[in-house]
Design a protein around this motif. Sequence first.
Motif, mmCIF file in Angstrom:
data_model
loop_
_atom_site.group_PDB
_atom_site.id
_atom_site.type_symbol
_atom_site.label_atom_id
_atom_site.label_comp_id
_atom_site.label_asym_id
_atom_site.label_seq_id
_atom_site.Cartn_x
_atom_site.Cartn_y
_atom_site.Cartn_z
ATOM 1 N N GLY A 106 48.506 -4.422 116.832
ATOM 2 C CA GLY A 106 49.615 -5.019 117.558
ATOM 3 C C GLY A 106 49.832 -4.400 118.918
ATOM 4 O O GLY A 106 50.170 -5.077 119.881
ATOM 5 N N SER A 107 49.602 -3.078 119.012
ATOM 6 C CA SER A 107 49.790 -2.398 120.296
ATOM 7 C C SER A 107 48.805 -2.893 121.330
ATOM 8 O O SER A 107 49.098 -2.988 122.508
ATOM 9 N N GLY A 108 47.595 -3.246 120.832
ATOM 10 C CA GLY A 108 46.586 -3.748 121.764
ATOM 11 C C GLY A 108 46.984 -5.079 122.337
ATOM 12 O O GLY A 108 46.855 -5.346 123.534
ATOM 13 N N GLN B 77 50.036 -3.010 106.537
ATOM 14 C CA GLN B 77 50.855 -3.786 107.478
ATOM 15 C C GLN B 77 51.319 -2.912 108.645
ATOM 16 O O GLN B 77 51.254 -3.337 109.813
ATOM 17 N N ALA B 78 51.757 -1.697 108.350
ATOM 18 C CA ALA B 78 52.242 -0.790 109.390
ATOM 19 C C ALA B 78 51.118 -0.348 110.325
ATOM 20 O O ALA B 78 51.295 -0.310 111.553
ATOM 21 N N LEU B 79 49.949 -0.023 109.751
ATOM 22 C CA LEU B 79 48.820 0.407 110.586
ATOM 23 C C LEU B 79 48.287 -0.740 111.436
ATOM 24 O O LEU B 79 47.889 -0.534 112.582
ATOM 25 N N SER B 80 48.275 -1.937 110.873
ATOM 26 C CA SER B 80 47.830 -3.104 111.648
ATOM 27 C C SER B 80 48.754 -3.338 112.838
ATOM 28 O O SER B 80 48.295 -3.637 113.945
ATOM 29 N N LYS B 81 50.033 -3.182 112.605
ATOM 30 C CA LYS B 81 51.006 -3.371 113.675
ATOM 31 C C LYS B 81 50.833 -2.311 114.761
ATOM 32 O O LYS B 81 50.944 -2.609 115.956
ATOM 33 N N LYS B 82 50.537 -1.066 114.337
ATOM 34 C CA LYS B 82 50.413 0.017 115.299
ATOM 35 C C LYS B 82 49.125 -0.059 116.103
ATOM 36 O O LYS B 82 49.136 0.030 117.329
ATOM 37 N N ASN C 47 49.357 -8.413 126.680
ATOM 38 C CA ASN C 47 50.406 -9.282 127.184
ATOM 39 C C ASN C 47 51.099 -8.681 128.391
ATOM 40 O O ASN C 47 51.431 -9.387 129.347
ATOM 41 N N ASN C 48 51.302 -7.349 128.338
ATOM 42 C CA ASN C 48 51.933 -6.674 129.469
ATOM 43 C C ASN C 48 51.060 -6.756 130.711
ATOM 44 O O ASN C 48 51.539 -6.933 131.828
ATOM 45 N N ASN C 49 49.726 -6.597 130.507
ATOM 46 C CA ASN C 49 48.801 -6.696 131.631
ATOM 47 C C ASN C 49 48.816 -8.102 132.225
ATOM 48 O O ASN C 49 48.741 -8.280 133.439
ATOM 49 N N ASN C 50 48.900 -9.117 131.344
ATOM 50 C CA ASN C 50 48.959 -10.501 131.821
ATOM 51 C C ASN C 50 50.229 -10.746 132.630
ATOM 52 O O ASN C 50 50.210 -11.429 133.656
#
Length: 240
Positions: free
Chosen positions: A217-219, A209-214, A224-227
Motif C-alpha cells: 500500500g505504501s508503494g 493484511q497489515a503487511l500488505s498494507k504497509k 499517487n503522491n508522485n502523480n
Amino acid sequence: MVLIPKTISILFPAWYKSLDVKKIEELPAYVTSLVHHITVVPLAWWWIYNDFLVTDPNEPYVPAAYLRFAAPFCLGFIVADTFFYAIPLIRRGNVEYIIHHALAFWMTYALLSSSGHLIRYFPHIIICDTTNGFFNLAWILRLSGFRDTVLVSFLEISFAVLFFFLRIINLSTVFYLMFTSPDGNFGIGRFAFPLISLLQFYWQFKIAQALSKKFLGSGSTKKNNNNKEATTSKDAKKSS
C-alpha cells in the motif's frame, strides 16, 4: 508487572516520557512477554532437539527440571498477561485476546488432566511464542526511533513467516495429534484445541493484511503522491 513502568521511567526517563498513555499501558505486557520468550522458548527448542535424538519412540526425552521451571512460569505469564493486557483491551472493544487466554486456560486444564505421555508435545506448543519475540522487539524498536528501518521491517516479516510455520503448520499438527490421540483423556476440553487453531488462522489473515498494507500500500501511495506532484508541476508551468 506493576513495577515495570516505574523501573523503566527511572532507567530511561526520556524514552518513557515520549510514550503516549496507550503505549504506557501496554509496556508491562510487552516487556514481561519478551522476558518469557527469551527464557522459556529457547529451552523448549533445546527439549525438541534432544527429543529428536531419541531412537526409542516409547522413551521420549522429558527433562523434569525444565518442566518444574517452565510449567509454573508459563502459567504465571498467562495469568499476568490476562490481567494486565487482555482484560484492559476489552475496554477498547478488543475481545480476541481474552478469548485466546480463556482457551489457553482451558487447554492447560485439559493437558494437566490427560495422560503423561502427551507431555512431549508441550515444547511444541511453547515454541510458538518464538514469533512473539520478533513482534515485541519490533514494537520496542518502533517506539525508539527505528520505525521505518530495515531492521524493523526484517523483524516484522520474520514474525509473519514464523507465525505461518509455527502457529499454523506446527501448532495445528500438534493439536491434531493430541486431539486424536488415544492417550488424550481430555473430555470436552479437547475442543479447546481446534478453537485455538482457528484463532491462529484469523490472526494470520490480519498479519498478512497489515503487511500488505504497509509494504504494498505504501508503494501505491507513493506513486499517487508522485502523480499528484507531477500534475501540480504541469499546472504550474501552464499557469506561468
